[in-house]
Write a protein that holds these residues in place. Structure first.
Motif, PDB file in Angstrom:
ATOM      1  N   LYS A  20       0.085   2.318 -12.888  1.00 44.91           N
ATOM      2  CA  LYS A  20       0.330   3.288 -11.820  1.00 44.91           C
ATOM      3  C   LYS A  20       0.608   4.678 -12.376  1.00 44.91           C
ATOM      4  CE  LYS A  20       1.652   1.350  -7.461  1.00 44.91           C
ATOM      5  NZ  LYS A  20       2.712   1.201  -6.460  1.00 44.91           N
ATOM      6  N   ARG A  24      -1.098   7.892 -10.964  1.00 44.30           N
ATOM      7  CA  ARG A  24      -0.247   8.976 -10.461  1.00 44.30           C
ATOM      8  C   ARG A  24      -0.672  10.316 -11.068  1.00 44.30           C
ATOM      9  NH1 ARG A  24       4.138   6.587 -11.205  1.00 44.30           N
ATOM     10  NH2 ARG A  24       4.537   6.005  -9.059  1.00 44.30           N
ATOM     11  N   LEU A  29      -1.783   8.693  -5.738  1.00 41.78           N
ATOM     12  CA  LEU A  29      -0.701   7.963  -5.079  1.00 41.78           C
ATOM     13  C   LEU A  29       0.057   8.879  -4.129  1.00 41.78           C
ATOM     14  CD1 LEU A  29       0.811   5.959  -8.071  1.00 41.78           C
ATOM     15  CD2 LEU A  29      -0.975   5.255  -6.484  1.00 41.78           C
ATOM     16  N   GLY A  33       4.418   5.976  -3.857  1.00 44.01           N
ATOM     17  CA  GLY A  33       3.796   5.278  -4.975  1.00 44.01           C
ATOM     18  C   GLY A  33       2.679   4.339  -4.569  1.00 44.01           C
ATOM     19  N   GLU A  34       2.183   4.501  -3.334  1.00 43.36           N
ATOM     20  CA  GLU A  34       1.083   3.676  -2.829  1.00 43.36           C
ATOM     21  C   GLU A  34      -0.229   4.444  -2.956  1.00 43.36           C
ATOM     22  OE1 GLU A  34       1.491   0.495  -1.775  1.00 43.36           O
ATOM     23  OE2 GLU A  34       3.601   0.717  -2.304  1.00 43.36           O
ATOM     24  N   LEU A  35      -1.321   3.705  -3.163  1.00 46.07           N
ATOM     25  CA  LEU A  35      -2.635   4.326  -3.263  1.00 46.07           C
ATOM     26  C   LEU A  35      -2.952   5.047  -1.965  1.00 46.07           C
ATOM     27  CD1 LEU A  35      -5.024   4.598  -5.181  1.00 46.07           C
ATOM     28  CD2 LEU A  35      -5.988   2.546  -4.147  1.00 46.07           C
TER      29      LEU A  35
END
Length: 61
Positions: A20, A24, A29, A33-35
């Motif tokens: 991630k 990032r 993101l 922190g989500e796509l």
């Protein structure tokens, strides 16, 4: 060097997890922190045991 495991996804494909932190850095993101949105990557086999990944912009799905 970080190592990532290949995983069987179905009969015809395998997958690999991308860290991630790397995603990032590319700005893909959201604040949680989500796509964010849909993204496509071109995977090219360049030599034995070597591939490249390239984020492709502007693909409509």
């Amino acid at each position: 060097m970080a190592l990532n495991k290949l995983r069987q996804l179905d009969r015809d494909s395998v997958g690999i997890t991308l860290p991630k932190d790397d995603i990032r850095i590319e700005g893909l993101l959201d604040e949680n922190g989500e796509l964010e949105g849909e993204h496509h990557v071109h995977i090219r086999h360049v030599a034995e045991g070597e591939w490249t990944l390239e984020l492709v912009e502007g693909i409509e799905t």
